[in-house]
Design a protein around this motif. Structure first.
Motif, short mmCIF file in Angstrom:
data_model
loop_
_atom_site.label_atom_id
_atom_site.label_comp_id
_atom_site.label_asym_id
_atom_site.label_seq_id
_atom_site.Cartn_x
_atom_site.Cartn_y
_atom_site.Cartn_z
N TYR A 165 -8.40 4.81 5.98
CA TYR A 165 -7.81 4.20 7.19
C TYR A 165 -7.84 5.18 8.37
CZ TYR A 165 -6.35 1.09 3.48
OH TYR A 165 -6.37 0.25 2.40
N ARG A 180 -3.11 6.28 12.42
CA ARG A 180 -1.97 6.14 11.49
C ARG A 180 -0.67 6.76 12.02
NH1 ARG A 180 -1.56 7.75 6.90
NH2 ARG A 180 -0.72 5.82 6.06
N SER A 226 0.84 -1.18 0.00
CA SER A 226 0.00 0.00 0.00
C SER A 226 0.89 1.25 0.00
CB SER A 226 -0.84 -0.06 1.27
OG SER A 226 -1.97 0.75 1.18
N TYR A 233 2.05 3.84 12.58
CA TYR A 233 3.09 3.69 11.55
C TYR A 233 4.07 4.87 11.53
CZ TYR A 233 -0.92 1.09 9.55
OH TYR A 233 -2.00 0.29 9.35
N GLU A 292 -7.97 -2.84 -7.12
CA GLU A 292 -8.65 -2.73 -5.81
C GLU A 292 -8.19 -1.50 -5.04
OE1 GLU A 292 -7.32 -6.30 -3.83
OE2 GLU A 292 -8.12 -7.62 -5.36
N ARG A 337 -6.96 3.53 -0.66
CA ARG A 337 -6.41 4.83 -0.28
C ARG A 337 -6.53 5.88 -1.39
NH1 ARG A 337 -2.18 5.05 3.51
NH2 ARG A 337 -1.74 2.88 2.95
N1 LLP Z 1 -6.57 -5.17 -1.70
C1 LLP Z 1 -6.07 -5.87 -0.67
C2 LLP Z 1 -6.08 -7.33 -0.73
C3 LLP Z 1 -5.53 -5.21 0.46
O1 LLP Z 1 -5.03 -5.90 1.46
C4 LLP Z 1 -5.54 -3.77 0.48
C5 LLP Z 1 -5.00 -3.05 1.63
C6 LLP Z 1 -6.11 -3.10 -0.61
C7 LLP Z 1 -6.59 -3.82 -1.70
C8 LLP Z 1 -6.18 -1.60 -0.67
O2 LLP Z 1 -4.94 -1.01 -0.69
P1 LLP Z 1 -4.78 0.56 -0.90
O3 LLP Z 1 -5.23 0.90 -2.31
O4 LLP Z 1 -5.63 1.25 0.11
O5 LLP Z 1 -3.34 0.82 -0.69
N2 LLP Z 1 -3.87 0.72 7.41
C9 LLP Z 1 -2.78 1.00 6.50
C10 LLP Z 1 -3.04 0.43 5.12
C11 LLP Z 1 -3.28 -1.05 5.14
C12 LLP Z 1 -3.60 -1.61 3.77
C13 LLP Z 1 -4.05 -3.04 3.87
N3 LLP Z 1 -4.47 -3.62 2.64
C14 LLP Z 1 -2.54 2.49 6.47
O6 LLP Z 1 -3.26 3.24 7.13
O7 LLP Z 1 -1.60 2.96 5.82
#
Ligand code: LLP
Length: 415
Positions: free
Chosen positions: A370, A312, A202, A316, A273, A276
């Motif tokens: 998030y 966050r 991510s 992190y 998918e 963010r």
């Molecule tokens: N697909 C899957 C299988 C995932 O595990 C995730 C995020 C996404 C899609 C979406 O990813 P994005 O486009 O949002 O990067 N809590 C953390 C982020 C954890 C992401 C987990 N998986 C933060 O606040 O930075």
């Protein structure tokens, strides 16, 4: 680009003053901009125009029903990772065929609901989970469409906590193992091969990792095709980064171009998918300054939002932009912006320069993803209110919890 902009030193959410909204609805307050969400969805649509595709919004980033309903109205499908998320998207009337189910530990009950609902694809993460799904389908005598989440062993070059595509991570199936498992699926009376999936991390701020992952998936695609196992989609997961501070991530167009270029003329749909990139900059968290406190070593700006509302920074060490809702023409104070929670890590930002006084409103930008979805009731704090702004209109999309909500499910016994 988002629709939280200053006019004469005053921060607006679309056409409304953020400080007026804060006064009306109270703080901490999440404010989302509909125009920003629409713009982001359109950017992904345009990036994929001309290629068969499905944009599966990652519900975990922000699962408010109003946000989900808006995404559905814009044509999005959904990526869910739990029964709760699946039930949320069914609640807003999502087309089950546009729903995919990811996650490393789906329970039998979750797989059963997914099969009964007839969702678009189940992304399988291990040989053991594949056997469980096969047994669920046999018991129900119902089919299921399957993709294997391949772990391409690619470094997403992001924060280690949100990197998922390395061999050492718990996620996915090694490419070398995947081929045999596809043969297993093809031979199953109920399972149907549908896709090849991955999600490598991510907050990615360059195209290199996703391009490398795509190439690895395409190698597997070629091997499967040669063996007569046909895949109808390639799912590249989420992961496109956003600008919190000085990051300069590719646009959805540039990001998808890196994928599409490699896919070329192959007759395969592309699934993505994003979480963010869709919602982060469509939301801010507004908080009110309670006290300014000077100690021998630091200035603290103590606000009424903390790690329970936005974890966050604490979790992190993420840098999130904190801005004044009404800019003052006064000297700035170098301070740590901290919450009221009894933890030293309860901060929203460190070493910030802000012109603030008690009772001023501050906004944390990029809080739409998030933020609320990771909020908790720690310190018996009520979850914040969420509102959605559409031009000069505003709607409460989640009321602030009441104190009764805090203990609604508890039983105090009467010792
Ligand atoms: N697909 C899957 C299988 C995932 O595990 C995730 C995020 C996404 C899609 C979406 O990813 P994005 O486009 O949002 O990067 N809590 C953390 C982020 C954890 C992401 C987990 N998986 C933060 O606040 O930075």
């Amino acid at each position: 680009m988002d629709y939280f902009n200053y006019q004469d030193g005053v921060l607006y959410a679309e056409d409304l003053k953020v400080s007026d909204l804060a006064a009306q609805f109270g703080t901490p307050l999440y404010i989302y901009s509909k125009a920003t969400l629409v713009r982001h969805m359109q950017a992904f649509e345009q990036a994929l125009a001309g290629k068969k595709h499905l944009i599966c919004y990652a519900v975990k980033a922000n699962s408010n029903l109003a946000i989900l309903a808006l995404m559905r109205s814009l044509g999005a499908g959904f990526d869910v990772v739990s029964e709760g998320e699946l039930r949320r998207v069914l609640k807003i009337g999502a087309d089950p065929k546009k729903v995919i189910f990811s996650g490393v530990g789906k329970t039998r009950a979750e797989l059963t609901l997914a099969v009964q609902t007839g969702i678009g694809c189940i992304n399988i993460e291990s040989a053991a989970e594949l056997e469980e799904l096969s047994s669920v389908c046999a018991q129900l005598k119902m089919p299921a469409k399957v993709a294997l989440r391949v772990n391409p062993d690619v470094d997403a070059k992001t924060h280690p906590s949100i990197s998922t595509g390395l061999k050492s991570n718990k996620f996915g199936i090694a490419a070398e193992e995947a081929f045999a498992l596809y043969q297993r699926i093809a031979a199953d009376p109920y399972l149907k091969v549908s896709g090849i999936d991955c999600h490598i991390g991510s907050q990615m701020t360059s195209n290199g990792p996703i391009a490398e992952a795509t190439e690895k998936l395409l190698t597997l695609y070629g091997k499967l095709e040669a063996a007569g196992i046909l895949v109808d989609h390639i799912d590249i997961g989420g992961g496109l980064g956003v600008t919190y501070g000085d990051e300069n991530p590719p646009s959805p167009y540039e990001y998808m171009a890196a994928v599409l270029q490699r896919v070329g003329k192959r007759e395969v749909a592309i699934y993505v998918e994003p979480g963010r990139a869709m919602v982060a900059n469509a939301g801010i968290l507004v908080t009110q300054v309670q006290y300014l406190k000077q100690t021998a070593s630091k200035n603290f700006c103590i606000v009424d939002a903390g790690m329970s509302d936005l974890i966050r920074p604490a979790l992190y060490n993420s840098w999130m932009n904190i801005v004044e809702c009404e800019r003052r023409d006064e000297p700035k104070l170098l301070c740590d912006v901290v919450g009221p929670i009894c933890e030293s890590d309860d901060f929203l930002g460190k070493d910030r320069k802000l012109a603030v006084k008690a009772h001023d409103y501050l906004a944390v930008r990029g809080a739409g993803a998030y933020g609320m979805s990771m909020a908790s009731n720690y310190n018996a704090r009520r979850l914040p209110c969420e509102i959605l702004v559409d031009g000069a209109k505003v709607e409460v999309i989640r009321a602030r919890e009441s104190f009764d909500d805090l203990w609604r499910l508890e039983n105090p016994l009467n010792f």
